[in-house]
Design an enzyme around this catalytic site. Structure first.
Site, PDB file in Angstrom:
ATOM      1  N   HIS A 233       0.823  -1.214   0.000  1.00 58.08           N
ATOM      2  CA  HIS A 233       0.000   0.000   0.000  1.00 58.08           C
ATOM      3  C   HIS A 233       0.854   1.259   0.000  1.00 58.08           C
ATOM      4  O   HIS A 233       0.465   2.289  -0.553  1.00 58.08           O
ATOM      5  CB  HIS A 233      -0.974  -0.002   1.181  1.00 58.08           C
ATOM      6  CG  HIS A 233      -2.180  -0.847   0.938  1.00 58.08           C
ATOM      7  ND1 HIS A 233      -3.456  -0.375   1.082  1.00 58.08           N
ATOM      8  CD2 HIS A 233      -2.298  -2.131   0.536  1.00 58.08           C
ATOM      9  CE1 HIS A 233      -4.329  -1.340   0.787  1.00 58.08           C
ATOM     10  NE2 HIS A 233      -3.644  -2.416   0.459  1.00 58.08           N
TER      11      HIS A 233
ATOM     12  N   SER B 183       4.417   7.335   2.912  1.00 51.11           N
ATOM     13  CA  SER B 183       3.268   8.240   3.066  1.00 51.11           C
ATOM     14  C   SER B 183       2.104   7.551   3.775  1.00 51.11           C
ATOM     15  O   SER B 183       1.303   8.215   4.440  1.00 51.11           O
ATOM     16  CB  SER B 183       2.812   8.774   1.704  1.00 51.11           C
ATOM     17  OG  SER B 183       2.555   7.709   0.808  1.00 51.11           O
TER      18      SER B 183
END
Ligand code: HEM
Ligand SMILES: *[C@@H]1O[C@H](CO)[C@@H](O)[C@H](O)[C@H]1NC(C)=O
Ligand SMILES: *[C@@H]1O[C@H](CO)[C@@H](O)[C@H](O)[C@H]1NC(C)=O
Ligand SMILES: *[C@@H]1O[C@H](CO)[C@@H](O)[C@H](O)[C@H]1NC(C)=O
Ligand SMILES: *[C@@H]1O[C@H](CO)[C@@H](O)[C@H](O)[C@H]1NC(C)=O
Length: 327
Positions: free
Chosen positions: A71, A81
């Site tokens: 992810h 992030s």
């Protein structure tokens, strides 16, 4: 004197040749093996030690680390992030879009690394090392090089997740397109989907294959067993989790996924879709038949995924805490 400097020159030449070789083998990637070799020689061993400890305590955590890496890399590249917490100025971060496990565990690894080399090792690299180590611990892989030198990003946006993480009801052609947008090919898609041999999934992601009628591409006995755990939508039964693999040890990363796939015992439409073309079905059959070949391909594909849109050099930053930007 002359002999010694000639010797030195030969050593230098040997180094140059080795550097040229390793550059060639990592062509297109700005990352390098053992990036922290001089700046933090204990970095990879420390990540490995803490990751092993976490998985020893909770065997489901290997899958959590591998999924976090996926992810992270698919959204804005492998820049950590995914790890950023919401703030008052940026409340809609990636992690709010899809629930993932393992954030506290990553912070724990980071704290151990900070205690040996403060401010040196990026969270993006920690995710990559932890995913590699999970394949070793939970999959019995021989350890393999995970190139490093990633930097941490400062941006995280909820909506990027919806656009970049594939949905579990995608058809084969759309899965292929989704991976192609990240520079991954159809072989990588089939190979990396093997990660669904371990870990967990919420019923809501595959309930459409159970209710109101059972998807005919799903094994009927397998579907009946899933229905005993997953309540019909709208029945207020909540959203329990099941194991990705109900056939063998659900915490082992292995090519068992492909036998499950061939026999209709996988959870998602996106899994079963790999049987939808003769090429991907043949690739799945090969992966099922040859565990060692699949392991080599999985390791290589994980490294390739780890090179997606990385920040390197002086881009981005190295965070102190993985869940917050360093200001
Ligand atoms: C091909 C497209 C993919 C789709 C549509 C997909 C979708 C999903 C979904 C819906 C779940 C269940 C999550 C939950 O209920 O919490 C899941 C779990 C998981 N996925 Fe994927 N995935 C894909 C590819 C990948 C890749 C490439 C990897 C890693 C290489 C991966 C690793 C995992 C792992 C390890 C889990 C279990 C996580 C856990 O135990 O917490 N997936 N995936
Ligand atoms: C290894 O991890 C354990 C916790 O799992 C910790 O107690 C120990 O200090 C670590 N050792 C090293 C060398 O990092
Ligand atoms: C998932 O696997 C674990 C370990 O084998 C098992 O204890 C648990 O009952 C399984 N969960 C479901 C819903 O089958
Ligand atoms: C592929 O999936 C479609 C439905 O999405 C189905 O109609 C078709 O028969 C499938 N083809 C193969 C080869 O499985
Ligand atoms: C499957 O394996 C066979 C035999 O090694 C090979 O010829 C074929 O190309 C493989 N197929 C795929 C899709 O990888």
């Amino acid at each position: 004197m002359a002999a010694s400097s000639r010797c030195k020159a030969m050593v230098l030449l040997a180094f140059a040749a080795a550097a040229a070789l390793s550059t060639a083998s990592l062509a297109q990637s700005p990352l390098q093996n053992n990036f922290y070799g001089s700046s933090c020689p204990q970095a990879e061993a420390t990540v490995r030690n803490v990751t092993e400890g976490i998985i020893a305590k909770d065997r489901t955590m290997g899958a959590a680390f591998v999924r976090l890496f996926f992810h992270d890399c698919f959204v804005r590249g492998c820049d950590a992030s995914i790890l950023l917490d919401p703030t008052s100025s940026n409340p809609q971060v990636e992690k709010k879009a899809i629930a993932l496990r393992g954030y506290d565990a990553v912070n724990k690894i980071k704290a151990a690394v900070e205690s040996v080399c403060p401010g040196v090792v990026s969270c993006a690299d920690i995710l990559a090392f932890a995913a590699r180590d999970s394949a070793v611990v939970s999959g019995g892989f021989s350890s393999f090089d995970m190139p490093s030198g990633r930097r941490d990003g400062v941006l995280s946006n909820f909506f990027d997740v919806l656009q970049n993480i594939p949905s579990p009801i995608l058809k084969l052609q759309d899965l292929i397109k989704n991976f192609a947008a990240k520079g991954l090919n159809v072989d990588d898609l089939v190979t990396l989907s093997g990660a669904h041999s371990f870990g967990q999934a919420h019923c809501s992601f595959f309930n459409g294959r159970l209710y109101t009628t059972v998807d005919p591409t799903m094994d009927a006995t397998y579907a009946a067993a899933l229905k005993t755990v997953c309540p019909a939508p709208g029945s207020n039964g909540g959203d329990p989790v099941v194991n990705n693999s109900r056939v063998t040890d659900p915490n082992v990363l292995s090519n068992q996924y492909y036998s499950n796939l061939v026999t209709g015992k996988v959870l998602f439409v996106s899994d079963q879709q790999l049987m939808n073309s003769s090429y991907t079905a043949a690739k799945a059959a090969n992966s099922s038949a040859d565990a060692a070949a699949w392991m080599g391909q999985f390791a290589a594909a994980l490294v390739k995924m780890g090179g997606i849109q990385v920040l390197t050099g002086t881009a981005g930053q190295v965070r102190k805490y993985c869940n917050v930007i360093k200001s």
